[in-house]
Design a protein around this motif. Structure first.
Motif, PDB file in Angstrom:
ATOM      1  N   ASP A  10    -115.595  54.426 -60.503  1.00  0.00           N
ATOM      2  CA  ASP A  10    -116.551  54.759 -61.547  1.00  0.00           C
ATOM      3  C   ASP A  10    -116.094  54.124 -62.858  1.00  0.00           C
ATOM      4  O   ASP A  10    -114.903  54.186 -63.191  1.00  0.00           O
ATOM      5  N   PRO A  11    -116.997  53.503 -63.613  1.00  0.00           N
ATOM      6  CA  PRO A  11    -116.608  52.891 -64.892  1.00  0.00           C
ATOM      7  C   PRO A  11    -115.906  53.865 -65.837  1.00  0.00           C
ATOM      8  O   PRO A  11    -115.063  53.461 -66.637  1.00  0.00           O
ATOM      9  N   ARG A  12    -116.238  55.147 -65.740  1.00  0.00           N
ATOM     10  CA  ARG A  12    -115.567  56.138 -66.582  1.00  0.00           C
ATOM     11  C   ARG A  12    -114.103  56.273 -66.206  1.00  0.00           C
ATOM     12  O   ARG A  12    -113.254  56.531 -67.066  1.00  0.00           O
ATOM     13  N   PHE A  13    -113.785  56.103 -64.929  1.00  0.00           N
ATOM     14  CA  PHE A  13    -112.396  56.092 -64.491  1.00  0.00           C
ATOM     15  C   PHE A  13    -111.677  54.859 -65.042  1.00  0.00           C
ATOM     16  O   PHE A  13    -110.528  54.936 -65.484  1.00  0.00           O
ATOM     17  N   MET A  14    -112.367  53.698 -65.020  1.00  0.00           N
ATOM     18  CA  MET A  14    -111.786  52.475 -65.567  1.00  0.00           C
ATOM     19  C   MET A  14    -111.456  52.641 -67.048  1.00  0.00           C
ATOM     20  O   MET A  14    -110.390  52.230 -67.509  1.00  0.00           O
ATOM     21  N   ALA A  15    -112.385  53.243 -67.788  1.00  0.00           N
ATOM     22  CA  ALA A  15    -112.177  53.426 -69.225  1.00  0.00           C
ATOM     23  C   ALA A  15    -110.984  54.326 -69.497  1.00  0.00           C
ATOM     24  O   ALA A  15    -110.264  54.139 -70.482  1.00  0.00           O
ATOM     25  N   ARG A  16    -110.755  55.284 -68.610  1.00  0.00           N
ATOM     26  CA  ARG A  16    -109.680  56.243 -68.815  1.00  0.00           C
ATOM     27  C   ARG A  16    -108.303  55.605 -68.667  1.00  0.00           C
ATOM     28  O   ARG A  16    -107.348  56.003 -69.337  1.00  0.00           O
ATOM     29  N   TRP A  17    -108.198  54.577 -67.809  1.00  0.00           N
ATOM     30  CA  TRP A  17    -106.887  54.024 -67.485  1.00  0.00           C
ATOM     31  C   TRP A  17    -106.704  52.558 -67.888  1.00  0.00           C
ATOM     32  O   TRP A  17    -105.700  51.943 -67.559  1.00  0.00           O
ATOM     33  N   VAL A  18    -107.658  51.971 -68.613  1.00  0.00           N
ATOM     34  CA  VAL A  18    -107.619  50.532 -68.869  1.00  0.00           C
ATOM     35  C   VAL A  18    -106.435  50.123 -69.733  1.00  0.00           C
ATOM     36  O   VAL A  18    -105.968  48.973 -69.651  1.00  0.00           O
TER      37      VAL A  18
ATOM     38  N   LYS B  72    -121.750  49.116 -71.127  1.00  0.00           N
ATOM     39  CA  LYS B  72    -122.604  48.101 -71.754  1.00  0.00           C
ATOM     40  C   LYS B  72    -121.762  47.020 -72.445  1.00  0.00           C
ATOM     41  O   LYS B  72    -122.022  45.822 -72.302  1.00  0.00           O
ATOM     42  N   LEU B  73    -120.744  47.443 -73.184  1.00  0.00           N
ATOM     43  CA  LEU B  73    -119.887  46.479 -73.886  1.00  0.00           C
ATOM     44  C   LEU B  73    -119.094  45.625 -72.900  1.00  0.00           C
ATOM     45  O   LEU B  73    -118.985  44.407 -73.066  1.00  0.00           O
ATOM     46  N   LEU B  74    -118.549  46.265 -71.871  1.00  0.00           N
ATOM     47  CA  LEU B  74    -117.746  45.527 -70.895  1.00  0.00           C
ATOM     48  C   LEU B  74    -118.604  44.567 -70.089  1.00  0.00           C
ATOM     49  O   LEU B  74    -118.231  43.402 -69.891  1.00  0.00           O
TER      50      LEU B  74
ATOM     51  N   PHE C 288    -116.642  38.549 -78.049  1.00  0.00           N
ATOM     52  CA  PHE C 288    -117.990  38.934 -77.625  1.00  0.00           C
ATOM     53  C   PHE C 288    -118.162  40.452 -77.661  1.00  0.00           C
ATOM     54  O   PHE C 288    -119.190  40.964 -78.115  1.00  0.00           O
ATOM     55  N   VAL C 289    -117.156  41.168 -77.178  1.00  0.00           N
ATOM     56  CA  VAL C 289    -117.244  42.630 -77.172  1.00  0.00           C
ATOM     57  C   VAL C 289    -117.285  43.166 -78.598  1.00  0.00           C
ATOM     58  O   VAL C 289    -118.064  44.070 -78.917  1.00  0.00           O
ATOM     59  N   ILE C 290    -116.438  42.611 -79.463  1.00  0.00           N
ATOM     60  CA  ILE C 290    -116.425  43.044 -80.865  1.00  0.00           C
ATOM     61  C   ILE C 290    -117.781  42.763 -81.513  1.00  0.00           C
ATOM     62  O   ILE C 290    -118.304  43.595 -82.259  1.00  0.00           O
ATOM     63  N   TYR C 291    -118.345  41.602 -81.225  1.00  0.00           N
ATOM     64  CA  TYR C 291    -119.635  41.240 -81.807  1.00  0.00           C
ATOM     65  C   TYR C 291    -120.733  42.200 -81.360  1.00  0.00           C
ATOM     66  O   TYR C 291    -121.583  42.621 -82.155  1.00  0.00           O
ATOM     67  N   MET C 292    -120.721  42.569 -80.065  1.00  0.00           N
ATOM     68  CA  MET C 292    -121.754  43.461 -79.549  1.00  0.00           C
ATOM     69  C   MET C 292    -121.638  44.876 -80.099  1.00  0.00           C
ATOM     70  O   MET C 292    -122.557  45.679 -79.977  1.00  0.00           O
ATOM     71  N   ALA C 293    -120.479  45.182 -80.716  1.00  0.00           N
ATOM     72  CA  ALA C 293    -120.302  46.507 -81.291  1.00  0.00           C
ATOM     73  C   ALA C 293    -121.078  46.668 -82.589  1.00  0.00           C
ATOM     74  O   ALA C 293    -121.124  47.767 -83.142  1.00  0.00           O
ATOM     75  N   GLY C 294    -121.690  45.590 -83.064  1.00  0.00           N
ATOM     76  CA  GLY C 294    -122.515  45.671 -84.250  1.00  0.00           C
ATOM     77  C   GLY C 294    -121.758  45.344 -85.517  1.00  0.00           C
ATOM     78  O   GLY C 294    -121.363  46.243 -86.273  1.00  0.00           O
ATOM     79  N   LEU C 295    -121.552  44.075 -85.766  1.00  0.00           N
ATOM     80  CA  LEU C 295    -120.828  43.636 -86.957  1.00  0.00           C
ATOM     81  C   LEU C 295    -121.795  43.368 -88.098  1.00  0.00           C
ATOM     82  O   LEU C 295    -122.930  42.939 -87.886  1.00  0.00           O
ATOM     83  N   ARG C 296    -121.333  43.596 -89.312  1.00  0.00           N
ATOM     84  CA  ARG C 296    -122.122  43.230 -90.474  1.00  0.00           C
ATOM     85  C   ARG C 296    -122.174  41.716 -90.580  1.00  0.00           C
ATOM     86  O   ARG C 296    -121.205  41.020 -90.259  1.00  0.00           O
ATOM     87  N   TRP C 297    -123.312  41.204 -91.051  1.00  0.00           N
ATOM     88  CA  TRP C 297    -123.461  39.754 -91.143  1.00  0.00           C
ATOM     89  C   TRP C 297    -122.450  39.145 -92.107  1.00  0.00           C
ATOM     90  O   TRP C 297    -122.032  38.000 -91.936  1.00  0.00           O
TER      91      TRP C 297
ATOM     92  N   VAL D 118    -108.608  42.141 -71.280  1.00  0.00           N
ATOM     93  CA  VAL D 118    -108.829  42.152 -72.727  1.00  0.00           C
ATOM     94  C   VAL D 118    -110.223  42.690 -73.095  1.00  0.00           C
ATOM     95  O   VAL D 118    -110.333  43.616 -73.907  1.00  0.00           O
ATOM     96  N   PRO D 119    -111.323  42.146 -72.534  1.00  0.00           N
ATOM     97  CA  PRO D 119    -112.630  42.724 -72.887  1.00  0.00           C
ATOM     98  C   PRO D 119    -112.759  44.185 -72.478  1.00  0.00           C
ATOM     99  O   PRO D 119    -113.421  44.970 -73.165  1.00  0.00           O
ATOM    100  N   ALA D 120    -112.133  44.577 -71.362  1.00  0.00           N
ATOM    101  CA  ALA D 120    -112.179  45.979 -70.940  1.00  0.00           C
ATOM    102  C   ALA D 120    -111.460  46.871 -71.952  1.00  0.00           C
ATOM    103  O   ALA D 120    -111.931  47.968 -72.280  1.00  0.00           O
ATOM    104  N   THR D 121    -110.322  46.397 -72.462  1.00  0.00           N
ATOM    105  CA  THR D 121    -109.561  47.174 -73.438  1.00  0.00           C
ATOM    106  C   THR D 121    -110.325  47.303 -74.759  1.00  0.00           C
ATOM    107  O   THR D 121    -110.375  48.381 -75.366  1.00  0.00           O
ATOM    108  N   ILE D 122    -110.927  46.200 -75.207  1.00  0.00           N
ATOM    109  CA  ILE D 122    -111.699  46.230 -76.452  1.00  0.00           C
ATOM    110  C   ILE D 122    -112.908  47.146 -76.287  1.00  0.00           C
ATOM    111  O   ILE D 122    -113.243  47.931 -77.186  1.00  0.00           O
ATOM    112  N   ALA D 123    -113.578  47.075 -75.128  1.00  0.00           N
ATOM    113  CA  ALA D 123    -114.734  47.939 -74.873  1.00  0.00           C
ATOM    114  C   ALA D 123    -114.318  49.409 -74.876  1.00  0.00           C
ATOM    115  O   ALA D 123    -115.025  50.272 -75.409  1.00  0.00           O
ATOM    116  N   TRP D 124    -113.159  49.707 -74.284  1.00  0.00           N
ATOM    117  CA  TRP D 124    -112.644  51.086 -74.275  1.00  0.00           C
ATOM    118  C   TRP D 124    -112.364  51.567 -75.688  1.00  0.00           C
ATOM    119  O   TRP D 124    -112.766  52.681 -76.065  1.00  0.00           O
ATOM    120  N   TYR D 125    -111.701  50.743 -76.489  1.00  0.00           N
ATOM    121  CA  TYR D 125    -111.329  51.169 -77.839  1.00  0.00           C
ATOM    122  C   TYR D 125    -112.567  51.390 -78.709  1.00  0.00           C
ATOM    123  O   TYR D 125    -112.681  52.417 -79.394  1.00  0.00           O
TER     124      TYR D 125
END
Length: 383
Positions: free
Chosen positions: A79-87, A317-319, A185-194, A133-140
Protein backbone atom coordinates in the motif's frame (compact mmCIF):
# COMPACT_ATOMS: atom_id res chain seq x y z
CA UNK A 1 -7.86 -1.67 7.78
CA UNK A 2 -10.35 -4.43 6.95
CA UNK A 3 -9.15 -7.92 5.91
CA UNK A 4 -8.68 -8.42 2.19
CA UNK A 5 -11.66 -10.74 1.70
CA UNK A 6 -14.01 -8.24 3.37
CA UNK A 7 -12.70 -5.43 1.21
CA UNK A 8 -13.38 -7.57 -1.87
CA UNK A 9 -16.97 -8.13 -0.71
CA UNK A 10 -17.56 -4.45 -0.02
CA UNK A 11 -16.23 -3.47 -3.42
CA UNK A 12 -18.35 -6.09 -5.16
CA UNK A 13 -21.52 -4.88 -3.41
CA UNK A 14 -20.86 -1.19 -3.98
CA UNK A 15 -22.59 -0.05 -7.20
CA UNK A 16 -20.64 3.20 -7.20
CA UNK A 17 -17.29 1.45 -7.32
CA UNK A 18 -15.78 0.19 -10.56
CA UNK A 19 -15.38 -3.55 -11.08
CA UNK A 20 -12.02 -4.86 -9.89
CA UNK A 21 -10.31 -7.00 -12.53
CA UNK A 22 -8.32 -10.16 -11.87
CA UNK A 23 -5.04 -8.33 -12.51
CA UNK A 24 -6.03 -5.57 -10.10
CA UNK A 25 -6.68 -8.18 -7.42
CA UNK A 26 -2.97 -8.93 -7.72
CA UNK A 27 -2.33 -5.16 -7.88
CA UNK A 28 -1.11 -5.23 -11.48
CA UNK A 29 -2.10 -2.52 -13.95
CA UNK A 30 -2.94 -4.30 -17.22
CA UNK A 31 -2.19 -1.35 -19.50
CA UNK A 32 1.32 -0.89 -18.15
CA UNK A 33 1.95 -4.64 -18.06
CA UNK A 34 1.17 -5.04 -21.78
CA UNK A 35 3.20 -2.00 -22.86
CA UNK A 36 6.22 -2.92 -20.73
CA UNK A 37 6.12 -6.52 -21.98
CA UNK A 38 6.17 -5.29 -25.59
CA UNK A 39 9.23 -3.12 -24.86
CA UNK A 40 11.04 -5.97 -23.08
CA UNK A 41 10.50 -8.42 -25.94
CA UNK A 42 11.52 -5.83 -28.53
CA UNK A 43 14.63 -5.04 -26.50
CA UNK A 44 15.85 -8.64 -26.61
CA UNK A 45 15.57 -8.72 -30.42
CA UNK A 46 17.34 -5.37 -30.73
CA UNK A 47 20.12 -6.38 -28.33
CA UNK A 48 20.71 -9.55 -30.35
CA UNK A 49 21.50 -7.36 -33.34
CA UNK A 50 23.33 -4.63 -31.42
CA UNK A 51 25.61 -7.12 -29.66
CA UNK A 52 26.59 -8.94 -32.86
CA UNK A 53 24.34 -11.95 -32.12
CA UNK A 54 25.74 -12.40 -28.60
CA UNK A 55 23.20 -14.70 -26.92
CA UNK A 56 24.99 -14.47 -23.57
CA UNK A 57 24.25 -10.74 -23.50
CA UNK A 58 20.63 -11.35 -24.50
CA UNK A 59 20.21 -14.02 -21.83
CA UNK A 60 21.65 -11.74 -19.16
CA UNK A 61 19.27 -8.96 -20.15
CA UNK A 62 16.37 -11.41 -20.12
CA UNK A 63 17.39 -12.43 -16.60
CA UNK A 64 17.44 -8.77 -15.56
CA UNK A 65 13.92 -8.32 -16.93
CA UNK A 66 12.70 -11.34 -14.98
CA UNK A 67 14.30 -10.02 -11.80
CA UNK A 68 12.84 -6.57 -12.46
CA UNK A 69 9.41 -8.06 -13.17
CA UNK A 70 9.46 -9.96 -9.89
CA UNK A 71 10.50 -6.77 -8.07
CA UNK A 72 7.71 -4.84 -9.83
CA UNK A 73 5.04 -7.34 -8.78
CA UNK A 74 6.33 -7.50 -5.21
CA UNK A 75 6.47 -3.70 -4.83
CA UNK A 76 2.96 -3.37 -6.30
CA UNK A 77 1.60 -5.37 -3.36
CA UNK A 78 2.53 -2.65 -0.85
CA UNK A 79 0.00 0.00 0.00
CA UNK A 80 1.40 3.47 -0.84
CA UNK A 81 0.65 4.50 2.74
CA UNK A 82 3.04 1.78 3.91
CA UNK A 83 5.68 3.11 1.49
CA UNK A 84 5.27 6.63 2.86
CA UNK A 85 5.71 5.36 6.40
CA UNK A 86 9.08 3.71 5.74
CA UNK A 87 10.58 5.61 2.78
CA UNK A 88 13.14 7.46 4.91
CA UNK A 89 14.97 4.20 5.67
CA UNK A 90 15.92 3.38 2.02
CA UNK A 91 16.92 7.05 1.60
CA UNK A 92 19.39 6.80 4.49
CA UNK A 93 20.67 3.44 3.26
CA UNK A 94 21.08 4.89 -0.25
CA UNK A 95 23.13 7.83 1.06
CA UNK A 96 25.37 5.44 3.00
CA UNK A 97 25.88 3.26 -0.09
CA UNK A 98 26.77 6.31 -2.20
CA UNK A 99 29.36 7.34 0.38
CA UNK A 100 30.81 3.81 0.30
CA UNK A 101 30.97 4.01 -3.51
CA UNK A 102 32.90 7.29 -3.32
CA UNK A 103 35.33 5.78 -0.78
CA UNK A 104 35.79 2.24 -2.01
CA UNK A 105 33.63 1.65 -5.07
CA UNK A 106 34.45 -0.51 -8.07
CA UNK A 107 36.15 1.48 -10.83
CA UNK A 108 35.32 0.81 -14.49
CA UNK A 109 35.99 2.94 -17.57
CA UNK A 110 37.37 5.78 -15.45
CA UNK A 111 34.30 6.08 -13.22
CA UNK A 112 33.76 4.82 -9.67
CA UNK A 113 30.03 4.10 -9.74
CA UNK A 114 29.60 0.46 -8.72
CA UNK A 115 29.54 -1.61 -5.57
CA UNK A 116 30.80 -5.12 -6.10
CA UNK A 117 29.89 -8.08 -3.93
CA UNK A 118 32.54 -10.72 -4.83
CA UNK A 119 31.03 -13.73 -6.52
CA UNK A 120 27.50 -12.33 -6.41
CA UNK A 121 26.66 -9.04 -8.10
CA UNK A 122 27.85 -5.61 -9.20
CA UNK A 123 25.33 -2.79 -9.01
CA UNK A 124 24.98 1.00 -9.05
CA UNK A 125 23.35 2.42 -5.90
CA UNK A 126 22.82 5.68 -7.79
CA UNK A 127 20.20 4.00 -10.02
CA UNK A 128 17.96 3.21 -7.08
CA UNK A 129 18.14 6.81 -5.87
CA UNK A 130 16.12 7.79 -8.96
CA UNK A 131 13.17 6.19 -7.15
CA UNK A 132 14.11 6.84 -3.54
CA UNK A 133 14.71 10.58 -3.92
CA UNK A 134 11.28 11.51 -5.40
CA UNK A 135 9.61 9.15 -2.91
CA UNK A 136 11.40 10.85 -0.01
CA UNK A 137 10.53 14.35 -1.25
CA UNK A 138 6.89 13.29 -1.78
CA UNK A 139 6.79 11.89 1.78
CA UNK A 140 8.26 15.05 3.31
CA UNK A 141 6.05 17.49 1.41
CA UNK A 142 2.87 15.45 1.94
CA UNK A 143 3.35 15.79 5.71
CA UNK A 144 2.77 19.53 5.45
CA UNK A 145 0.09 21.76 4.01
CA UNK A 146 0.23 23.03 0.43
CA UNK A 147 1.45 25.17 -1.16
CA UNK A 148 4.81 24.35 0.37
CA UNK A 149 6.41 27.05 2.48
CA UNK A 150 9.88 28.39 1.73
CA UNK A 151 11.30 26.43 4.69
CA UNK A 152 9.87 23.14 3.42
CA UNK A 153 11.07 23.81 -0.13
CA UNK A 154 14.61 24.42 1.16
CA UNK A 155 14.60 21.21 3.21
CA UNK A 156 13.24 19.24 0.24
CA UNK A 157 15.94 20.76 -1.95
CA UNK A 158 18.63 19.70 0.56
CA UNK A 159 17.25 16.14 0.55
CA UNK A 160 17.65 16.20 -3.24
CA UNK A 161 21.01 17.93 -3.52
CA UNK A 162 22.89 15.56 -1.15
CA UNK A 163 22.53 12.43 -3.36
CA UNK A 164 22.95 14.64 -6.45
CA UNK A 165 26.40 15.79 -5.28
CA UNK A 166 27.46 12.29 -4.20
CA UNK A 167 26.58 10.83 -7.62
CA UNK A 168 28.15 13.80 -9.44
CA UNK A 169 31.42 13.07 -7.62
CA UNK A 170 31.63 9.51 -9.02
CA UNK A 171 31.50 11.09 -11.74
CA UNK A 172 28.10 10.37 -13.31
CA UNK A 173 26.61 13.57 -14.69
CA UNK A 174 23.67 11.89 -16.42
CA UNK A 175 22.38 9.97 -13.40
CA UNK A 176 22.99 12.90 -11.03
CA UNK A 177 20.92 15.19 -13.26
CA UNK A 178 18.10 12.63 -13.37
CA UNK A 179 18.10 12.45 -9.56
CA UNK A 180 18.04 16.24 -9.36
CA UNK A 181 15.24 16.38 -11.94
CA UNK A 182 13.16 13.75 -10.11
CA UNK A 183 13.33 15.69 -6.85
CA UNK A 184 12.71 19.01 -8.61
CA UNK A 185 9.55 17.71 -10.31
CA UNK A 186 8.05 16.68 -6.97
CA UNK A 187 8.94 20.03 -5.40
CA UNK A 188 7.42 21.86 -8.36
CA UNK A 189 4.17 19.88 -8.13
CA UNK A 190 3.88 20.90 -4.49
CA UNK A 191 2.88 24.35 -5.69
CA UNK A 192 5.73 26.83 -5.90
CA UNK A 193 5.31 30.57 -6.15
CA UNK A 194 6.22 31.91 -9.57
CA UNK A 195 8.79 34.23 -7.99
CA UNK A 196 10.63 31.18 -6.65
CA UNK A 197 10.46 29.44 -10.03
CA UNK A 198 11.82 32.49 -11.84
CA UNK A 199 14.58 32.87 -9.26
CA UNK A 200 15.55 29.21 -9.73
CA UNK A 201 15.69 29.68 -13.51
CA UNK A 202 17.88 32.78 -13.16
CA UNK A 203 20.16 30.88 -10.76
CA UNK A 204 20.93 28.35 -13.50
CA UNK A 205 23.41 30.75 -15.14
CA UNK A 206 25.78 31.21 -12.16
CA UNK A 207 25.35 27.54 -11.20
CA UNK A 208 26.28 26.44 -14.73
CA UNK A 209 29.31 28.75 -14.65
CA UNK A 210 30.43 27.29 -11.34
CA UNK A 211 29.95 23.70 -12.51
CA UNK A 212 31.91 24.36 -15.70
CA UNK A 213 34.94 25.80 -13.90
CA UNK A 214 34.95 23.88 -10.63
CA UNK A 215 32.90 20.68 -10.93
CA UNK A 216 32.83 19.25 -14.46
CA UNK A 217 35.64 16.96 -15.60
CA UNK A 218 37.51 17.50 -18.85
CA UNK A 219 35.66 14.72 -20.69
CA UNK A 220 32.32 16.27 -19.67
CA UNK A 221 33.42 19.67 -20.99
CA UNK A 222 34.48 18.01 -24.25
CA UNK A 223 30.99 16.51 -24.58
CA UNK A 224 29.41 19.95 -24.32
CA UNK A 225 31.84 21.46 -26.85
CA UNK A 226 31.28 18.49 -29.14
CA UNK A 227 27.53 19.02 -28.93
CA UNK A 228 27.98 22.62 -30.10
CA UNK A 229 30.24 21.66 -33.01
CA UNK A 230 30.87 17.91 -33.45
CA UNK A 231 32.63 18.47 -36.80
CA UNK A 232 35.45 20.31 -35.01
CA UNK A 233 36.89 16.91 -34.00
CA UNK A 234 35.27 14.36 -36.35
CA UNK A 235 37.74 11.57 -35.58
CA UNK A 236 37.86 12.22 -31.85
CA UNK A 237 35.24 13.67 -29.52
CA UNK A 238 32.74 14.28 -32.33
CA UNK A 239 32.89 10.72 -33.68
CA UNK A 240 30.01 9.32 -31.62
CA UNK A 241 27.50 12.00 -32.54
CA UNK A 242 28.46 12.07 -36.22
CA UNK A 243 28.15 8.29 -36.56
CA UNK A 244 24.94 8.24 -34.57
CA UNK A 245 23.24 10.80 -36.82
CA UNK A 246 24.56 8.98 -39.88
CA UNK A 247 23.04 5.71 -38.63
CA UNK A 248 19.66 7.29 -37.95
CA UNK A 249 19.58 9.06 -41.31
CA UNK A 250 20.65 6.00 -43.27
CA UNK A 251 17.63 4.03 -42.06
CA UNK A 252 15.23 6.02 -44.23
CA UNK A 253 11.53 5.24 -43.99
CA UNK A 254 11.50 1.45 -43.61
CA UNK A 255 15.05 0.86 -42.33
CA UNK A 256 17.70 -1.55 -43.55
CA UNK A 257 16.17 -4.51 -41.76
CA UNK A 258 16.90 -6.46 -38.60
CA UNK A 259 20.58 -7.53 -38.38
CA UNK A 260 21.36 -5.45 -41.49
CA UNK A 261 22.65 -2.26 -39.86
CA UNK A 262 26.08 -1.38 -41.24
CA UNK A 263 27.05 1.46 -38.87
CA UNK A 264 26.72 -0.77 -35.82
CA UNK A 265 27.84 -4.11 -37.24
CA UNK A 266 30.96 -2.60 -38.80
CA UNK A 267 31.79 -0.89 -35.49
CA UNK A 268 31.33 2.65 -36.74
CA UNK A 269 28.66 3.25 -34.10
CA UNK A 270 30.06 2.91 -30.53
CA UNK A 271 28.00 1.66 -27.58
CA UNK A 272 25.23 0.53 -29.93
CA UNK A 273 23.79 -1.78 -27.27
CA UNK A 274 23.76 0.80 -24.47
CA UNK A 275 23.58 4.61 -24.78
CA UNK A 276 23.32 4.70 -28.60
CA UNK A 277 20.82 1.89 -29.13
CA UNK A 278 18.28 4.40 -30.50
CA UNK A 279 20.61 5.03 -33.46
CA UNK A 280 20.63 1.30 -34.23
CA UNK A 281 16.83 1.24 -34.06
CA UNK A 282 16.67 4.13 -36.50
CA UNK A 283 19.10 2.44 -38.89
CA UNK A 284 17.52 -1.03 -38.90
CA UNK A 285 13.84 -0.12 -38.54
CA UNK A 286 13.75 3.38 -40.02
CA UNK A 287 11.13 6.04 -39.39
CA UNK A 288 8.44 3.38 -39.00
CA UNK A 289 10.28 1.62 -36.17
CA UNK A 290 11.18 4.87 -34.41
CA UNK A 291 7.56 6.07 -34.63
CA UNK A 292 6.26 2.82 -33.15
CA UNK A 293 8.77 3.05 -30.29
CA UNK A 294 7.87 6.66 -29.56
CA UNK A 295 4.16 5.75 -29.66
CA UNK A 296 4.68 3.08 -27.00
CA UNK A 297 6.62 5.54 -24.85
CA UNK A 298 3.82 8.09 -25.29
CA UNK A 299 1.18 5.54 -24.26
CA UNK A 300 3.20 4.61 -21.16
CA UNK A 301 3.65 8.26 -20.15
CA UNK A 302 -0.05 8.94 -20.76
CA UNK A 303 -1.04 6.00 -18.56
CA UNK A 304 1.35 7.20 -15.85
CA UNK A 305 -0.20 10.68 -15.92
CA UNK A 306 -3.68 9.15 -15.65
CA UNK A 307 -2.51 7.22 -12.58
CA UNK A 308 -1.17 10.50 -11.18
CA UNK A 309 -4.47 12.27 -11.74
CA UNK A 310 -6.44 9.42 -10.12
CA UNK A 311 -4.20 9.06 -7.05
CA UNK A 312 -6.22 9.39 -3.84
CA UNK A 313 -3.46 10.67 -1.52
CA UNK A 314 -1.12 13.61 -1.76
CA UNK A 315 1.90 11.32 -1.34
CA UNK A 316 0.69 9.07 -4.14
CA UNK A 317 -0.05 11.98 -6.44
CA UNK A 318 3.34 13.64 -5.90
CA UNK A 319 5.27 10.38 -6.21
CA UNK A 320 3.40 9.18 -9.31
CA UNK A 321 3.88 12.57 -10.97
CA UNK A 322 7.57 12.64 -10.13
CA UNK A 323 8.18 9.12 -11.47
CA UNK A 324 6.14 9.84 -14.61
CA UNK A 325 8.06 12.99 -15.48
CA UNK A 326 11.40 11.35 -14.68
CA UNK A 327 10.60 8.57 -17.15
CA UNK A 328 9.76 11.23 -19.75
CA UNK A 329 13.09 12.97 -19.13
CA UNK A 330 14.86 9.60 -19.46
CA UNK A 331 13.42 9.15 -22.95
CA UNK A 332 13.79 12.79 -24.00
CA UNK A 333 17.43 13.14 -22.93
CA UNK A 334 18.62 9.88 -24.52
CA UNK A 335 16.93 10.50 -27.86
CA UNK A 336 18.04 14.13 -27.78
CA UNK A 337 21.70 13.30 -27.19
CA UNK A 338 21.76 10.48 -29.77
CA UNK A 339 20.15 12.81 -32.33
CA UNK A 340 22.64 15.60 -31.62
CA UNK A 341 20.02 17.85 -30.00
CA UNK A 342 21.53 17.56 -26.50
CA UNK A 343 25.04 16.94 -25.11
CA UNK A 344 26.01 13.32 -24.47
CA UNK A 345 25.51 12.71 -20.74
CA UNK A 346 25.38 8.92 -20.58
CA UNK A 347 21.63 8.39 -20.03
CA UNK A 348 20.37 4.99 -21.28
CA UNK A 349 17.17 4.59 -23.30
CA UNK A 350 14.53 3.05 -20.98
CA UNK A 351 14.00 -0.68 -21.59
CA UNK A 352 16.05 -0.52 -24.81
CA UNK A 353 19.61 -0.03 -23.57
CA UNK A 354 21.46 -2.96 -22.03
CA UNK A 355 21.84 -2.74 -18.26
CA UNK A 356 20.76 -4.73 -15.24
CA UNK A 357 20.49 -2.11 -12.51
CA UNK A 358 18.69 0.28 -14.84
CA UNK A 359 16.12 -2.33 -15.94
CA UNK A 360 15.38 -3.45 -12.38
CA UNK A 361 15.10 0.15 -11.16
CA UNK A 362 12.73 1.15 -13.96
CA UNK A 363 10.47 -1.86 -13.42
CA UNK A 364 10.48 -1.18 -9.67
CA UNK A 365 9.30 2.37 -10.33
CA UNK A 366 6.42 1.00 -12.38
CA UNK A 367 5.63 -1.33 -9.49
CA UNK A 368 5.14 1.79 -7.35
CA UNK A 369 2.86 3.31 -9.99
CA UNK A 370 0.83 0.10 -10.12
CA UNK A 371 0.51 0.14 -6.35
CA UNK A 372 -0.77 3.72 -6.41
CA UNK A 373 -3.34 2.81 -9.08
CA UNK A 374 -4.60 -0.56 -7.85
CA UNK A 375 -4.67 0.10 -4.12
CA UNK A 376 -6.83 3.10 -4.91
CA UNK A 377 -9.46 0.73 -6.35
CA UNK A 378 -9.47 -1.42 -3.21
CA UNK A 379 -9.69 1.28 -0.57
CA UNK A 380 -11.79 4.11 -2.01
CA UNK A 381 -15.16 2.52 -1.31
CA UNK A 382 -14.56 1.83 2.39
CA UNK A 383 -13.12 5.15 3.55
Amino acid sequence: MLPLHKRITLNANNPNHKHVTLLERFHIDGYLLVLLTILAIANLFILYSASGKDMDLVNRQGTFFIMGGVAMIMIAQFDPRFMARWVLIPYIIGIILLIIVDINGHNAMGAQRWLKIPGLIRFQPSEFMKIVVPATIAWYISRHSLPASFKHVVIAFILTIVPFLLVLKQPDLGTSLLILTAGAFVIYMAGLRWSWVISAILAIIPIAYGMWHFVMHDYQKHRVLTFINPESDPLGKGWNIIQSKAAIGSGGFWGKGWLEGTQSHLDFLPESHTDFVFALIGEEFGLVGVTLLLTIYLLIITRCLIITANAQTLFGKLLAGGLSMTFFVYVFVNIGMVSGLLPVVGVPLPFMSYGGTSAITLLSSFGILMAIQTHRNWTTSIR
